[in-house]
Design an enzyme around this catalytic site. Structure first.
Site, short mmCIF file in Angstrom:
data_model
loop_
_atom_site.label_atom_id
_atom_site.label_comp_id
_atom_site.label_asym_id
_atom_site.label_seq_id
_atom_site.Cartn_x
_atom_site.Cartn_y
_atom_site.Cartn_z
N GLU A 153 -29.75 5.81 13.45
CA GLU A 153 -28.65 5.99 12.50
C GLU A 153 -27.86 4.69 12.29
OE1 GLU A 153 -26.24 9.38 13.53
OE2 GLU A 153 -27.68 10.75 12.63
N GLU A 308 -33.61 15.09 12.93
CA GLU A 308 -32.59 15.68 13.80
C GLU A 308 -31.86 16.76 13.04
OE1 GLU A 308 -29.56 13.21 15.47
OE2 GLU A 308 -30.95 11.58 15.88
N HIS A 359 -22.74 19.42 22.82
CA HIS A 359 -23.63 19.54 21.66
C HIS A 359 -24.75 20.51 22.02
CE1 HIS A 359 -26.23 18.49 18.33
NE2 HIS A 359 -25.30 17.68 17.84
C1 GLA Z 1 -26.79 11.85 15.43
C2 GLA Z 1 -27.37 10.90 16.45
C3 GLA Z 1 -27.72 11.57 17.74
C4 GLA Z 1 -26.64 12.54 18.15
C5 GLA Z 1 -26.41 13.52 17.04
C6 GLA Z 1 -25.39 14.57 17.37
O1 GLA Z 1 -27.70 12.46 14.64
O2 GLA Z 1 -28.51 10.23 15.96
O3 GLA Z 1 -27.92 10.58 18.72
O4 GLA Z 1 -25.47 11.83 18.43
O5 GLA Z 1 -25.94 12.82 15.92
O6 GLA Z 1 -25.21 15.46 16.31
#
Ligand code: GLA
Length: 675
Positions: A153, A308, A359
């Site tokens: 990200e 994800e 999470h």
């Molecule tokens: C992003 C990040 C992950 C995690 C998720 C949590 O997608 O890439 O590492 O932190 O958020 O929702």
């Protein structure tokens, strides 16, 4: 049939981020056994593990990672192998504190979270190249590695850095763009507010000034900052490609993230992947998710990967609502419906510590007792029925333009006619109105070949340069229908207002000119009439003067009463429609019905019931209709839908339903004809 871009796995991908460094050997063995039970065929690792792999400079410990990779591979689980460069180790940051990013307030951001780096830092880039080299040398030949996952990200926490090194890099970028400081002065219009520069050395990253910062400078800083992260990405892509050219590369995107021009990132990678976190407490989240997925499948015009999503709640909203029973399956199937060739999660096992301990995960803190385990493992096994969808694409004759330069140029709201004007909101409302008629959009940029499209939607293009104006004109003159939204054609590539006013270079195309913008006070609205019906407009309206265009609708209230609100103009073999206001959903519906009829497009059905998401995936020969019903009541499917339902393997006859909170995937007996 186009096959999977990850060729060694013929099925829908199913898996998650895995953080084995948080677990002991026994747990890892249990995890792998459970992965098999859940139908996992791919995991992403080791995203945040640099400090575990290289605890001190040049002292590497790969043994633990070798072991996990071997165990996964023995269980026939493939790997999306991260280069481990998502976050630097502490020793590197302490050795080179100048690589830490600086925020807009001039504060250097400390170590102790993640992404602790300045995108322009040469030290950081050098070390990323070194780490990527180590990873690729060690693992490129391993049969388990089916994809490279670079960083994580990009820009999530740091997309704009204001340190000295960023300023230096910005000046270099400006020098290469403008060559001379005079050219830069012209582009930035520095005669306004007395900002003339006599040397590039006088320029810094635009932090905070006494008043709003020069918008042309801000626009270039946005371009530069996106490019700075792109260059960082390129460093690793080059390393990987120079060692191993056949394994595809991805970096995970964040949907329509404004800060990075994803067109340029997608050009550099092989597989587009997205992290999608629709808010389960928002009943319309599925509509916005659909637009995000339109972008993902369009960036390379190929299937993409949901890399994800949350099994249930996230841990980063103000209130983190869980996904109610069945909802995760629906969101997953919706991503597949919109062209994803798999479903992956953050994360496999919930951590007991750290920022993300709350999470959700496939295996929550209650392990296999948890609801998320039951729902995720059921889905993993259900996806095994969908292998024939792999490689198929969503098809639609309608495109929507998304241009990051234009989005960025809108980015100094305090210097605009209204701070409430926003590209993303318009794009969402236009897309939702179209989806309610059983139609989807692909997302395009001015370089896109438009041969497959009959309609081009431009919810807003504030910045129109010569490339974009030629793109729009040639699409319409060849017979397309373009629908252009308000506040378009206002400025050129330097954010200079077009001579003669809006819509500048597309005035002739639209057959109108705009005399003044007439923003509407928050909470108020005006009325327009279209096809004898009245609709609300809020936030934005315009005083439009007709040239060659004719009226489709007029304002019937306020200062603009009697003036054109929606216009249509013949141009070449096509039609250009202008929508001068932020029209409500019913008004957009009326406009798009007119457009769809003029383009002779057969939508999937006349009116899609609220909560239903419907798409077609196709390999060009065989169509599959996918209907995902987010609502609490069953929904009637279009009467012409018949064929084999893939999840249940049952034949679906005419006049069938999709149950409440359910999905049907039909291998159609009769392909859908768009026209
Ligand atoms: C992003 C990040 C992950 C995690 C998720 C949590 O997608 O890439 O590492 O932190 O958020 O929702």
């Amino acid at each position: 049939m186009t096959k999977h871009m990850i060729t060694r796995i013929p099925d829908m991908l199913f898996g998650a981020d895995y953080n084995p460094e948080q677990w002991d050997a026994e747990t890892i063995s249990q995890d792998i056994a459970l992965m098999v039970e859940a139908g996992v065929n791919i995991v992403t690792l080791p995203v945040f593990s640099w400090s575990r792999i290289e605890p001190e400079f040049n002292s590497f410990d790969f043994q633990w990672l070798d072991d996990v990779i071997e165990k996964l591979w023995e269980a026939n689980i493939s790997i999306d192998l991260a280069t481990a460069t998502a976050t630097p180790p502490a020793w590197l940051v302490r050795e080179h504190p100048e690589m830490l990013p600086v925020n807009r307030d001039g504060i250097r951001l400390e170590f102790g979270s993640r992404q602790s780096y300045c995108p322009s830092s040469l030290i950081w880039r050098e070390h990323c190249a070194r780490m990527a080299t180590k990873m690729v040398e060690r693992y490129a030949e391993h049969p388990a590695i089916v994809m490279w996952h670079v960083s994580n990200e990009y820009g999530d926490h740091i997309s704009r850095c204001y340190c000295e090194e960023s300023s230096r890099d910005f000046r270099k970028w400006l020098q290469s763009r403008y060559q001379t400081v005079d050219a830069l002065n012209r582009a930035w219009g520095t005669t306004s507010w007395g900002q003339i520069y006599s040397s590039f050395d006088q320029i810094k990253a635009p932090t905070i000034a006494p008043g709003p910062i020069n918008p042309s400078q801000t626009l270039d800083f946005d371009r530069f900052s996106s490019d700075a992260l792109l260059e960082l990405f390129r460093v690793e892509v080059d390393v990987i490609r120079s060692h191993n050219s056949s394994t595809p590369i991805t970096t995970n995107f964040m949907s329509f993230f404004k800060d990075l021009d994803y067109w340029t990132f997608a050009d550099l990678e092989d597989v587009v992947s997205d992290d999608a976190y629709p808010d389960p407490s928002d009943p319309n989240a599925y509509l916005d998710a659909a637009l995000n997925y339109s972008l993902m499948r369009s960036l390379k015009n190929q299937p993409w990967l949901l890399l994800e999503q949350a099994p249930s709640a996230v841990s980063w909203r103000e209130l983190n609502a869980p996904k109610p029973p069945g909802t995760m399956r629906l969101f997953s199937m919706q991503a597949i419906a919109h062209g994803s060739d798999g479903v992956m999660y953050f994360q496999w096992r919930a951590g007991r510590f750290g920022t993300e301990k709350f999470h959700s995960a496939i295996l929550g803190h209650r392990g296999t007792q948890s609801r998320t385990w039951r729902e995720c493992s059921a889905l993993g096994n259900e996806l095994k029925n969908l292998s024939e969808l792999v490689g198929t694409k969503v098809s639609t004759p309608i495109a929507m333009l998304a241009d990051w330069n234009s989005r960025w140029a809108l980015g100094t709201p305090e210097a605009m006619p209204s701070e409430a004007f926003n590209w993303m909101d318009l794009a969402k409302s236009w897309n939702s109105a179209l989806a309610s008629q059983g139609l989807q959009v692909d997302i395009v940029r001015p370089q896109t070949d438009m041969i497959a499209y009959k309609v081009l939607l431009v919810p807003n293009a504030y910045l129109i340069d010569s490339i974009t104006s030629e793109f729009l004109k040639s699409f319409v003159s060849a017979g397309g229908i373009a629908v252009v939204g308000p506040f378009s054609g206002v400025v050129d590539e330097n954010d200079h207002v077009h001579f003669g006013g809006a819509p500048g270079p597309i005035s002739e195309l639209l057959g109108i000119s705009v005399d003044e913008w007439w923003p509407i006070v928050d909470g108020q609205h005006e009325l327009v009439e279209l096809d004898g019906l009245q609709f609300n407009v809020s936030r934005w309206s315009e005083w439009v003067e007709l040239g060659t265009a004719t009226n489709l609708g007029i304002y019937i209230s306020g200062h603009l009463k009697g003036k054109p609100s929606v216009t249509t103009n013949k141009f070449g073999k096509g039609i250009a429609i202008y929508v001068s206001a932020d029209v409500d959903a019913n008004g957009l519906d009326a406009i798009f019905r007119h457009v769809v009829k003029a383009a002779n497009i057969q939508s999937l059905c006349d009116r899609v019931p609220s909560g239903l998401d419907m798409t077609i995936r196709s390999d060009g020969k065989q169509d599959y209709l996918i209907a995902v019903n987010f609502s609490d009541v069953p929904s009637q499917l279009p009467t012409w839908v018949t064929g084999l339902e893939l999840c249940t393997q049952q034949h679906l006859g005419e006049n069938s339903h999709v149950g409440a909170q359910d999905v049907v995937i039909v291998k159609l007996e009769n392909n859908h004809q768009w026209s």
